[in-house]
Motif scaffolding. Structure first.
Motif, PDB file in Angstrom:
ATOM      1  N   TYR A   1       0.803  -1.219   0.000  1.00 33.23           N
ATOM      2  CA  TYR A   1       0.000   0.000   0.000  1.00 33.23           C
ATOM      3  C   TYR A   1       0.838   1.272   0.000  1.00 33.23           C
ATOM      4  O   TYR A   1       0.305   2.374  -0.063  1.00 33.23           O
ATOM      5  CB  TYR A   1      -0.910   0.005   1.238  1.00 33.23           C
ATOM      6  CG  TYR A   1      -0.173  -0.335   2.521  1.00 33.23           C
ATOM      7  CD1 TYR A   1       0.512   0.629   3.236  1.00 33.23           C
ATOM      8  CD2 TYR A   1      -0.142  -1.646   2.993  1.00 33.23           C
ATOM      9  CE1 TYR A   1       1.205   0.324   4.392  1.00 33.23           C
ATOM     10  CE2 TYR A   1       0.542  -1.974   4.158  1.00 33.23           C
ATOM     11  CZ  TYR A   1       1.208  -0.997   4.852  1.00 33.23           C
ATOM     12  OH  TYR A   1       1.896  -1.323   5.989  1.00 33.23           O
ATOM     13  N   VAL A   2       2.158   1.144   0.087  1.00 32.59           N
ATOM     14  CA  VAL A   2       3.025   2.319   0.142  1.00 32.59           C
ATOM     15  C   VAL A   2       3.088   2.989  -1.232  1.00 32.59           C
ATOM     16  O   VAL A   2       3.214   2.322  -2.260  1.00 32.59           O
ATOM     17  CB  VAL A   2       4.450   1.923   0.605  1.00 32.59           C
ATOM     18  CG1 VAL A   2       5.402   3.116   0.510  1.00 32.59           C
ATOM     19  CG2 VAL A   2       4.413   1.388   2.036  1.00 32.59           C
ATOM     20  N   GLU A   3       2.988   4.315  -1.231  1.00 30.57           N
ATOM     21  CA  GLU A   3       3.066   5.051  -2.496  1.00 30.57           C
ATOM     22  C   GLU A   3       4.400   4.770  -3.173  1.00 30.57           C
ATOM     23  O   GLU A   3       5.447   4.791  -2.545  1.00 30.57           O
ATOM     24  CB  GLU A   3       2.899   6.550  -2.257  1.00 30.57           C
ATOM     25  CG  GLU A   3       1.496   6.936  -1.802  1.00 30.57           C
ATOM     26  CD  GLU A   3       1.308   8.440  -1.740  1.00 30.57           C
ATOM     27  OE1 GLU A   3       1.346   9.072  -2.812  1.00 30.57           O
ATOM     28  OE2 GLU A   3       1.136   8.963  -0.639  1.00 30.57           O
ATOM     29  N   GLY A   4       4.346   4.505  -4.464  1.00 35.75           N
ATOM     30  CA  GLY A   4       5.546   4.145  -5.197  1.00 35.75           C
ATOM     31  C   GLY A   4       5.614   2.648  -5.447  1.00 35.75           C
ATOM     32  O   GLY A   4       6.280   2.194  -6.381  1.00 35.75           O
ATOM     33  N   ILE A   5       4.921   1.873  -4.587  1.00 36.72           N
ATOM     34  CA  ILE A   5       4.832   0.419  -4.768  1.00 36.72           C
ATOM     35  C   ILE A   5       3.484   0.058  -5.384  1.00 36.72           C
ATOM     36  O   ILE A   5       3.403  -0.782  -6.275  1.00 36.72           O
ATOM     37  CB  ILE A   5       5.022  -0.319  -3.424  1.00 36.72           C
ATOM     38  CG1 ILE A   5       6.444  -0.111  -2.893  1.00 36.72           C
ATOM     39  CG2 ILE A   5       4.738  -1.811  -3.581  1.00 36.72           C
ATOM     40  CD1 ILE A   5       6.707  -0.770  -1.549  1.00 36.72           C
TER      41      ILE A   5
ATOM     42  N   VAL B   1      -5.431   3.159  17.929  1.00 33.98           N
ATOM     43  CA  VAL B   1      -4.363   3.197  18.921  1.00 33.98           C
ATOM     44  C   VAL B   1      -3.179   2.304  18.545  1.00 33.98           C
ATOM     45  O   VAL B   1      -2.035   2.776  18.454  1.00 33.98           O
ATOM     46  CB  VAL B   1      -4.899   2.783  20.323  1.00 33.98           C
ATOM     47  CG1 VAL B   1      -3.768   2.826  21.350  1.00 33.98           C
ATOM     48  CG2 VAL B   1      -6.051   3.683  20.742  1.00 33.98           C
ATOM     49  N   LYS B   2      -3.457   1.028  18.326  1.00 35.48           N
ATOM     50  CA  LYS B   2      -2.356   0.078  18.125  1.00 35.48           C
ATOM     51  C   LYS B   2      -1.614   0.297  16.809  1.00 35.48           C
ATOM     52  O   LYS B   2      -0.379   0.313  16.772  1.00 35.48           O
ATOM     53  CB  LYS B   2      -2.876  -1.355  18.210  1.00 35.48           C
ATOM     54  CG  LYS B   2      -1.753  -2.400  18.329  1.00 35.48           C
ATOM     55  CD  LYS B   2      -2.296  -3.742  18.754  1.00 35.48           C
ATOM     56  CE  LYS B   2      -2.852  -3.706  20.150  1.00 35.48           C
ATOM     57  NZ  LYS B   2      -1.799  -3.470  21.169  1.00 35.48           N
ATOM     58  N   LEU B   3      -2.342   0.458  15.708  1.00 33.35           N
ATOM     59  CA  LEU B   3      -1.673   0.661  14.424  1.00 33.35           C
ATOM     60  C   LEU B   3      -0.834   1.938  14.396  1.00 33.35           C
ATOM     61  O   LEU B   3       0.311   1.908  13.926  1.00 33.35           O
ATOM     62  CB  LEU B   3      -2.691   0.667  13.283  1.00 33.35           C
ATOM     63  CG  LEU B   3      -3.221  -0.706  12.851  1.00 33.35           C
ATOM     64  CD1 LEU B   3      -4.182  -0.560  11.683  1.00 33.35           C
ATOM     65  CD2 LEU B   3      -2.089  -1.662  12.494  1.00 33.35           C
TER      66      LEU B   3
ATOM     67  N   GLY C   1       8.595   3.303  12.046  1.00 38.34           N
ATOM     68  CA  GLY C   1       9.066   4.386  11.194  1.00 38.34           C
ATOM     69  C   GLY C   1       8.422   4.385   9.825  1.00 38.34           C
ATOM     70  O   GLY C   1       8.904   5.030   8.899  1.00 38.34           O
ATOM     71  N   ARG C   2       7.328   3.670   9.682  1.00 36.86           N
ATOM     72  CA  ARG C   2       6.578   3.621   8.425  1.00 36.86           C
ATOM     73  C   ARG C   2       5.156   3.158   8.734  1.00 36.86           C
ATOM     74  O   ARG C   2       4.903   2.600   9.799  1.00 36.86           O
ATOM     75  CB  ARG C   2       7.236   2.680   7.413  1.00 36.86           C
ATOM     76  CG  ARG C   2       7.309   1.243   7.840  1.00 36.86           C
ATOM     77  CD  ARG C   2       8.314   0.432   7.032  1.00 36.86           C
ATOM     78  NE  ARG C   2       8.159   0.616   5.605  1.00 36.86           N
ATOM     79  CZ  ARG C   2       8.982   0.077   4.690  1.00 36.86           C
ATOM     80  NH1 ARG C   2      10.038  -0.625   5.095  1.00 36.86           N
ATOM     81  NH2 ARG C   2       8.796   0.270   3.413  1.00 36.86           N
ATOM     82  N   THR C   3       4.251   3.402   7.825  1.00 38.90           N
ATOM     83  CA  THR C   3       2.853   3.076   8.076  1.00 38.90           C
ATOM     84  C   THR C   3       2.640   1.568   8.160  1.00 38.90           C
ATOM     85  O   THR C   3       3.026   0.829   7.260  1.00 38.90           O
ATOM     86  CB  THR C   3       1.958   3.647   6.960  1.00 38.90           C
ATOM     87  OG1 THR C   3       2.111   5.069   6.921  1.00 38.90           O
ATOM     88  CG2 THR C   3       0.498   3.314   7.222  1.00 38.90           C
ATOM     89  N   ILE C   4       2.016   1.129   9.250  1.00 37.57           N
ATOM     90  CA  ILE C   4       1.626  -0.267   9.419  1.00 37.57           C
ATOM     91  C   ILE C   4       0.118  -0.341   9.264  1.00 37.57           C
ATOM     92  O   ILE C   4      -0.623   0.363   9.936  1.00 37.57           O
ATOM     93  CB  ILE C   4       2.045  -0.816  10.803  1.00 37.57           C
ATOM     94  CG1 ILE C   4       3.566  -0.694  10.975  1.00 37.57           C
ATOM     95  CG2 ILE C   4       1.592  -2.255  10.974  1.00 37.57           C
ATOM     96  CD1 ILE C   4       4.384  -1.499   9.980  1.00 37.57           C
ATOM     97  N   LEU C   5      -0.338  -1.213   8.369  1.00 40.56           N
ATOM     98  CA  LEU C   5      -1.755  -1.245   8.016  1.00 40.56           C
ATOM     99  C   LEU C   5      -2.446  -2.538   8.436  1.00 40.56           C
ATOM    100  O   LEU C   5      -3.657  -2.584   8.566  1.00 40.56           O
ATOM    101  CB  LEU C   5      -1.895  -1.060   6.493  1.00 40.56           C
ATOM    102  CG  LEU C   5      -3.287  -0.839   5.916  1.00 40.56           C
ATOM    103  CD1 LEU C   5      -3.898   0.428   6.476  1.00 40.56           C
ATOM    104  CD2 LEU C   5      -3.228  -0.777   4.393  1.00 40.56           C
ATOM    105  N   THR C   6      -1.660  -3.590   8.659  1.00 34.08           N
ATOM    106  CA  THR C   6      -2.254  -4.898   8.916  1.00 34.08           C
ATOM    107  C   THR C   6      -1.653  -5.549  10.158  1.00 34.08           C
ATOM    108  O   THR C   6      -0.764  -4.986  10.803  1.00 34.08           O
ATOM    109  CB  THR C   6      -2.037  -5.833   7.712  1.00 34.08           C
ATOM    110  OG1 THR C   6      -0.624  -5.944   7.445  1.00 34.08           O
ATOM    111  CG2 THR C   6      -2.719  -5.287   6.471  1.00 34.08           C
TER     112      THR C   6
END
Length: 199
Positions: free
Chosen positions: A13-17, A148-150, A158-163
């Protein structure tokens, strides 16, 4: 199309990927939901819309229908109020009969969620709470995970965690104790919340 690395598959889901065609579908989905006036505040960002699209094999129409069902369900269940107002005082007893918890993260920074299904006793669980109260608790926990947790895991990684990574421990699973009609209904109810409440 070049194959993706394991890291790229995890962070699809990261932009660029994310493929450009999928990014375009996000814009189409947003436009459709805006036209129907059903966008939910806090659940109208790019990542959320990507999740709904992925859950419906990138069909904008099917993703829109799923999102609409989620929006209606949240309003019906008054989800926005549960996180701060609902008190599930029987939780210590519930965990004795339905052991479930988060424990650290996996190598990619995703929270590890563990259920000890072999030690679950739904009949005993229903003696210390009701299905209605448990449903409210489960919805509350889903909201806590998202709000809260995500974010906490994302800050740590240091990066978005989605799952999340889910571990179902089947040790001790018994056909006579764990495959009854009561257990079936319990699992179906929990599963429905997970499906409707998120993509």
């Amino acid at each position: 199309m070049p194959s993706l690395s394991q890291e790229e598959l995890v962070y699809w889901y990261v932009e660029g990927i994310t493929a450009e065609e999928y990014e375009q579908k996000v814009h189409k989905l947003r436009a459709e939901l805006e036209a129907q006036k059903c966008l939910v505040a806090g659940l109208d960002d790019r990542l959320t819309l990507l999740r709904f699209l992925k859950a419906r094999q990138w069909s904008v129409h099917k993703a829109a229908k799923m999102y609409q069902a989620m929006a209606f369900w949240r309003d019906e269940q008054q989800v926005d109020q549960l996180l701060s107002r609902y008190q599930f005082r029987e939780l210590p007893e519930v965990r004795k009969h339905y052991p479930h918890f988060y424990h650290k993260t996996d190598r990619w920074g995703r929270p590890l969620y563990i259920e000890l299904l072999g030690k679950t006793d739904v009949d005993a669980l229903m003696k210390v709470t009701t299905m209605e109260r448990f449903v409210q608790y489960h919805i509350q926990q889903c909201e806590s995970f998202r709000k809260v947790k995500l974010p906490a895991c994302s800050a740590a990684a240091g990066r978005t965690i989605l799952t999340t990574t889910i571990i179902l421990d089947l040790a001790g699973l018994s056909p006579t104790r764990h495959f009854t009609l009561t257990v079936k209904r319990f699992l179906e109810t929990v599963s429905l919340i997970d499906q409707v409440g998120s993509s």
